[in-house]
Enzyme design. Structure first.
Site, mmCIF file in Angstrom:
data_model
loop_
_atom_site.group_PDB
_atom_site.id
_atom_site.type_symbol
_atom_site.label_atom_id
_atom_site.label_comp_id
_atom_site.label_asym_id
_atom_site.label_seq_id
_atom_site.Cartn_x
_atom_site.Cartn_y
_atom_site.Cartn_z
ATOM 1 C CG PHE A 128 -1.984 0.980 1.249
ATOM 2 C CD1 PHE A 128 -3.236 0.661 0.743
ATOM 3 C CD2 PHE A 128 -1.783 2.255 1.760
ATOM 4 C CE1 PHE A 128 -4.265 1.588 0.756
ATOM 5 C CE2 PHE A 128 -2.802 3.186 1.764
ATOM 6 C CZ PHE A 128 -4.050 2.850 1.258
ATOM 7 C CG ASP A 200 0.048 -2.199 7.462
ATOM 8 O OD1 ASP A 200 -1.041 -2.510 7.966
ATOM 9 O OD2 ASP A 200 0.258 -1.105 6.900
ATOM 10 C CE LYS A 226 -7.764 -0.042 5.134
ATOM 11 N NZ LYS A 226 -6.335 -0.156 4.833
HETATM 12 C C1 LIG Z 1 -5.690 1.098 4.581
HETATM 13 C C2 LIG Z 1 -4.228 0.986 4.740
HETATM 14 C C3 LIG Z 1 -3.496 2.008 5.326
HETATM 15 C C4 LIG Z 1 -4.191 3.272 5.739
HETATM 16 O O1 LIG Z 1 -3.359 4.131 6.423
HETATM 17 P P1 LIG Z 1 -3.990 5.451 7.086
HETATM 18 O O2 LIG Z 1 -2.826 6.097 7.699
HETATM 19 O O3 LIG Z 1 -5.021 4.988 8.056
HETATM 20 O O4 LIG Z 1 -4.613 6.252 6.009
HETATM 21 C C5 LIG Z 1 -2.140 1.823 5.509
HETATM 22 N N1 LIG Z 1 -1.538 0.703 5.100
HETATM 23 C C6 LIG Z 1 -2.208 -0.311 4.517
HETATM 24 C C7 LIG Z 1 -1.496 -1.536 4.090
HETATM 25 C C8 LIG Z 1 -3.566 -0.186 4.308
HETATM 26 O O5 LIG Z 1 -4.247 -1.152 3.716
#
Ligand SMILES: *Cc1c(COP(=O)(O)O)cnc(C)c1O
Length: 413
Positions: A128, A200, A226
């Site tokens: 991500f 993560d 989520k």
């Molecule tokens: C959804 C997601 C995020 C979101 O990060 P925010 O700081 O909450 O916007 C981060 N890393 C991954 C892998 C995600 O899927």
């Protein structure tokens, strides 16, 4: 081939089916985007009312003590812990995933400071983007020759991790493909080379069973908005196992991470334990609602959720492949259960337009570049009949080419 009646029958037999009543989902919507923004627990509205009217409105500042506001990050962390194989006192719900990742990366790099040749952070190019951006930002900030190594394929990991690796940082379930890493094997690989590993769990917490201790993780972060249904922008979490807490030094040393925040001392001294992962004052209204999502998890088990999740994703894959066989759809999610998260992604040359048409007809998934239609399956509120009906509508749209290839892109896809 299965039938809609067979799906109705499976729903009637499904022990998790009653949990759907705890969510407020609009009529006529099949919600397959709980991997991006979880649905609203019914309890969230009265809870918000209570926090705003009673705790804030009536009790005012006393609520930091009387309503437990001050302890909320730790208390919610303890409630979330069992879902990810963490223990009491190891998790706080706070800040965003991006910010928590920054803390975790910085602390991990610091933990490796005794080995100055270790200056490489490894992650995947397919991660991500915010995860890559945060690691990039930290490497740049550190200067001193830190750099990021992006691998293009999981198979490269073993060759990439070496004596120069400080940290391996991976997202356990890939947001685009739904690929699930082997946490235990990959953590062992990192440790064998003397590297630390950060996971993560954005697409794992509440979606797939996770056992951070058993699988040898060093640090972890993840989302609550989520699969955990905490609400839009709900604070994220960070896990620091007890064995690393004494060495865990993170650079966002705000007063909430201080050993005695109300001593108002001019010098920073980190709190004992997980509180040192905190930074500043929490968004209490949003934070409080995270509990409504976690309450629902108390009524089932990750094993039961996983079994249903795999049954839902298996059914979706099978139905799409049988019923939409004439169309150029490509499955990008692993068929192998152990490698699959709780989502299914298909490519289609007009993926954005097809997804827009699906959403217009009440089947809400989402779209991710390049050409990927993403469908998240949340066993708490998704039924087998939902899967049947979603595929039915998808086939109809594809058969009739009932999508507009010139559809204008929204800001959030
Ligand atoms: C959804 C997601 C995020 C979101 O990060 P925010 O700081 O909450 O916007 C981060 N890393 C991954 C892998 C995600 O899927």
């Amino acid at each position: 081939m299965t039938t809609r009646n067979a799906c109705l029958e499976r729903d009637a037999q499904d022990p998790l089916a009653p949990l759907r009543a705890q969510f407020d989902l609009p009529e006529g919507v099949i919600y397959l985007d709980g991997n991006s923004l979880g649905a609203r627990p019914r309890a969230a509205l009265p809870r918000a009312q209570q926090v705003i009217a009673r705790e804030w409105g009536h009790d005012l500042i006393r609520s930091w003590n009387t309503a437990g506001w001050f302890d909320l990050p730790k208390r919610l962390g303890n409630r979330l812990a069992p879902l990810i194989g963490a223990r009491d006192g190891e998790v706080v719900v706070t800040d965003t995933t991006s910010v928590n990742l920054f803390k975790a990366l910085a602390a991990a790099v610091q933990m490796q400071a005794g080995q100055p040749q270790r200056r490489v952070i490894i992650t995947e190019r397919s991660n991500f983007p915010t995860d890559i951006y945060m690691a990039e930002g930290l490497s740049r900030w550190l200067e001193r020759g830190y750099r990021l190594h992006l691998i293009d394929d999981v198979a490269e990991l073993a060759g990439a991790i070496n004596q120069e690796t400080a940290v391996v940082m991976l997202t356990h379930v890939n947001y685009r493909t739904g690929y699930q890493h082997d946490m235990r094997a990959t953590s062992a690989l990192a440790h064998a080379a003397g590297a630390l590993i950060i996971w993560d769990l954005a697409h794992s917490a509440g979606a797939v069973p996770v056992d951070l201790h058993a699988d040898g993780a060093d640090l972890a972060v993840g989302c609550t908005y989520k699969y955990l249904n905490g609400g839009p922008g709900a604070p994220a979490f960070i896990w620091v196992p007890e064995r690393h807490q004494a060495q865990f030094q993170q650079p966002l040393s705000g007063w909430w991470g201080h050993a005695a925040p109300f001593a108002m001392a001019p010098a920073f001294a980190p709190a004992e334990g997980i509180a040192r992962a905190l930074c500043g004052t929490q968004p209490i209204v949003s934070l409080a609602l995270v509990e409504c999502g976690l309450d629902i998890y108390d009524q089932t088990s990750m094993a039961a959720l996983r079994a249903k999740s795999l049954a839902l994703t298996d059914l979706f894959i099978a139905l799409v492949e049988q019923r939409c066989a004439a169309h150029p759809l490509g499955l990008v999610t692993p068929r192998e259960h152990a490698r699959r998260g709780s989502q299914v992604s298909f490519t289609h040359p007009h993926g954005y337009a097809v997804m827009a048409a699906l959403i217009a007809r009440g089947v809400i998934g989402d779209y991710r570049e390049p050409a990927i239609m993403r469908f998240g399956f949340t066993p708490l509120y998704t039924s087998f009949t939902d899967v049947w009906d979603a595929v039915d509508i998808l086939c109809d749209i594809l058969d009739k080419q009932a999508y507009d290839i010139h559809a204008r892109r929204d800001a959030v896809t």
